[in-house]
Design a protein around this motif. Structure first.
Motif, short mmCIF file in Angstrom:
data_model
loop_
_atom_site.label_atom_id
_atom_site.label_comp_id
_atom_site.label_asym_id
_atom_site.label_seq_id
_atom_site.Cartn_x
_atom_site.Cartn_y
_atom_site.Cartn_z
N ARG A 92 0.88 -0.96 0.23
CA ARG A 92 -0.37 0.76 0.35
C ARG A 92 0.56 1.21 0.09
O ARG A 92 2.11 1.51 0.51
CB ARG A 92 -0.80 0.03 1.69
N ASP A 105 -8.65 8.39 -1.49
CA ASP A 105 -7.91 6.94 -2.37
C ASP A 105 -6.39 7.01 -2.20
O ASP A 105 -5.92 7.84 -1.52
CB ASP A 105 -8.43 6.95 -3.61
N TYR A 106 -5.79 6.10 -2.37
CA TYR A 106 -4.41 5.74 -2.10
C TYR A 106 -4.28 4.32 -3.26
O TYR A 106 -5.74 3.80 -4.15
CB TYR A 106 -4.49 5.18 -0.28
N ARG A 107 -3.37 4.55 -3.71
CA ARG A 107 -2.42 3.71 -4.35
C ARG A 107 -2.23 2.06 -3.67
O ARG A 107 -1.93 2.11 -2.50
CB ARG A 107 -1.51 3.51 -5.30
N THR A 164 -12.40 -3.04 -4.87
CA THR A 164 -11.32 -3.24 -6.21
C THR A 164 -11.67 -3.85 -6.96
O THR A 164 -10.42 -5.14 -6.27
CB THR A 164 -9.93 -2.17 -6.28
N GLU A 176 -0.94 -1.78 -10.08
CA GLU A 176 -1.38 -0.42 -9.45
C GLU A 176 -2.70 -0.74 -9.78
O GLU A 176 -3.10 0.13 -10.78
CB GLU A 176 -0.15 -0.07 -10.06
N ARG A 178 -5.72 1.68 -8.16
CA ARG A 178 -6.53 3.18 -6.80
C ARG A 178 -7.39 2.80 -6.12
O ARG A 178 -9.28 1.98 -6.84
CB ARG A 178 -6.60 4.71 -7.69
N GLN A 180 -10.46 3.54 -3.08
CA GLN A 180 -11.43 4.51 -3.08
C GLN A 180 -12.05 4.59 -1.49
O GLN A 180 -12.56 2.67 -1.06
CB GLN A 180 -12.66 4.78 -4.15
#
Length: 442
Positions: A92, A105-107, A164, A176, A178, A180
């Motif tokens: 993460r 949000d993050y990757r 996701t 990769e 993203r 939410q």
């Protein structure tokens, strides 16, 4: 009558314990089903139950054939999912903090460690278990109901993170995505791991590859926009102010030279006198005078409801809005003990105060007198004070009177669901849900 609380009879206690176990089991089964079954799988499962109920009498209906077909289909899907156990690696990249009530949000990086291609993948985040323990369940509810259980569980859930979808991954390939999410309330979002779900060829049931990946994300209190606020008050003498102020306030004034004492900073050494006398000599400065304001948060309530959360949000709004470039700000509240955190140049940053407020909890088992004494002990150092109160009773009025008698400029805000009768004109009463409207009148 006595207010003493007597222990519950054994029969009542057993009822509460059995209710706690049943509700825990039901919520656990539902959590397992939502992770294992896909949307098509839930449809097949619902049709299976309906066909089973309608096909009890095999002489009157052919629904039992549908039941048999769906049962075999789901059994085959579960068996196929058990045979699909690929291995994945997950990493993460979280933001430092987010704000309550806002989407974020993050990757996430996902790598297929298997030797075969993998498709039909989805990423699920493993949050900490929100189910309330028995002690909280017993004390928070008057009667054991699943609705009350669900409310307690939602109170523990800091944020919701969406499932996701992942692209198909070739062997040793990496993707990769993203992720939410939506932050429900302030606090610490604790992530215990990540799960990569893979659907069976029929698309009904999923195998789960769990990866232990502990992490946490700070959710800051929601904040309101404040009107331009200039706090009154004069500069005050601060004992040891040069070190504390770090050049805040009036400029330093050289007083004299004196012999070196253990603990004096080396940059204060007067090197010419040191060379002439052969022993260390340091420069001595006058203590600083500067503005110092207190932001006092009332935490004395028996429940953490809308009033308490609005008070914390109000304190966060002041903490991030007040200018600490030319003054210091003391955040004061009572938790397990009396706390005072100072922000300003050379001290903590304003963002650190917001992180502290993200973890503030109510102090139902302590007396308001502790906050009263803590504030009065520092009043000689303060130029002004902002009080955020949860009620307007005699104990809180006594604190305001004591500060007013000392001549300290005050801004007093009360967050209350009810109107306060005979409230003085300088008292600002803010209603939950209408905080922004009330702040516009400051």
């Amino acid at each position: 009558t006595s207010s003493r609380r007597y222990p519950s009879p054994p029969r009542v206690t057993r009822m509460w314990r059995w209710s706690h176990r049943i509700f825990s089991a039901v919520s656990g089964i539902w959590f397992w089903m939502t992770r294992r079954f896909t949307g098509a799988g839930f449809l097949a499962l619902g049709t299976l139950v309906t066909a089973g109920a309608l096909g009890i009498d095999t002489n009157q209906t052919l629904a039992y054939q549908i039941f048999t077909f769906l049962f075999a289909l789901i059994a085959a899907a579960m068996l196929a999912a058990l045979l699909l156990r690929p291995r994945f690696q997950v990493a993460r990249i979280l933001p430092r903090m987010v704000t309550a009530g806002q989407a974020f949000d993050y990757r996430v990086l996902v790598k297929n460690l298997g030797t075969r291609p993998a498709d039909g993948l989805a990423l699920l985040e493993d949050q900490s278990d929100p189910r309330p323990p028995f002690a909280e369940f017993r004390s928070a509810l008057k009667f054991p109901t699943y609705r009350g259980w669900w409310r307690l569980a939602m109170r523990h859930q800091v944020a919701h993170i969406d499932e996701t979808a992942l692209p198909a991954l070739a062997p040793r390939a990496e993707a990769e995505v993203r992720v939410q999410g939506l932050a429900y309330r302030r606090g610490t979002l604790r992530l215990e791991g990540a799960t990569v779900a893979r659907a069976d060829p029929l698309g009904l049931f999923r195998s789960l590859a769990r990866i232990r990946l502990p992490d946490k994300l700070i959710v800051l209190p929601r904040r309101y926009s404040l009107p331009r606020l200039t706090l009154p008050g004069a500069r005050r003498y601060q004992h040891g102010g040069v070190t504390l102020a770090s050049s805040v306030g009036e400029s330093e004034e050289f007083m004299s030279l004196r012999d070196y004492r253990p603990g004096d900073p080396l940059q204060r050494i007067h090197w010419k006198s040191f060379a002439r006398s052969g022993k260390p000599v340091v420069k001595e400065y006058q203590d600083e005078f500067f503005e110092r304001h207190a932001l006092v948060l009332d935490t004395f309530t028996d429940r953490e409801g809308a009033v308490f959360e609005e008070a914390v949000s109000l304190a966060a709004s002041f903490a991030c809005t007040l200018d600490t470039q030319e003054s210091l700000l003391d955040l004061m509240f009572v938790g397990t003990e009396s706390f005072c955190y100072t922000a300003g140049r050379g001290q903590m940053q304003q963002g650190s105060l917001l992180e502290i407020l993200a973890g503030v909890r109510a102090s139902a088992d302590r007396a308001f007198r502790r906050l009263h004494d803590a504030v009065l002990a520092r009043r000689a150092l303060l130029s002004g004070c902002i009080l955020i109160l949860l009620a307007w009773d005699e104990a809180r009025q006594a604190l305001v009177r004591a500060l007013q008698q000392s001549g300290l400029p005050l801004v007093v805000l009360v967050v209350s669901e009810r109107d306060i009768e005979a409230a003085p004109g300088w008292l600002r009463v803010l209603a939950p849900g209408k905080i922004q409207e009330g702040l516009a009148r400051l």
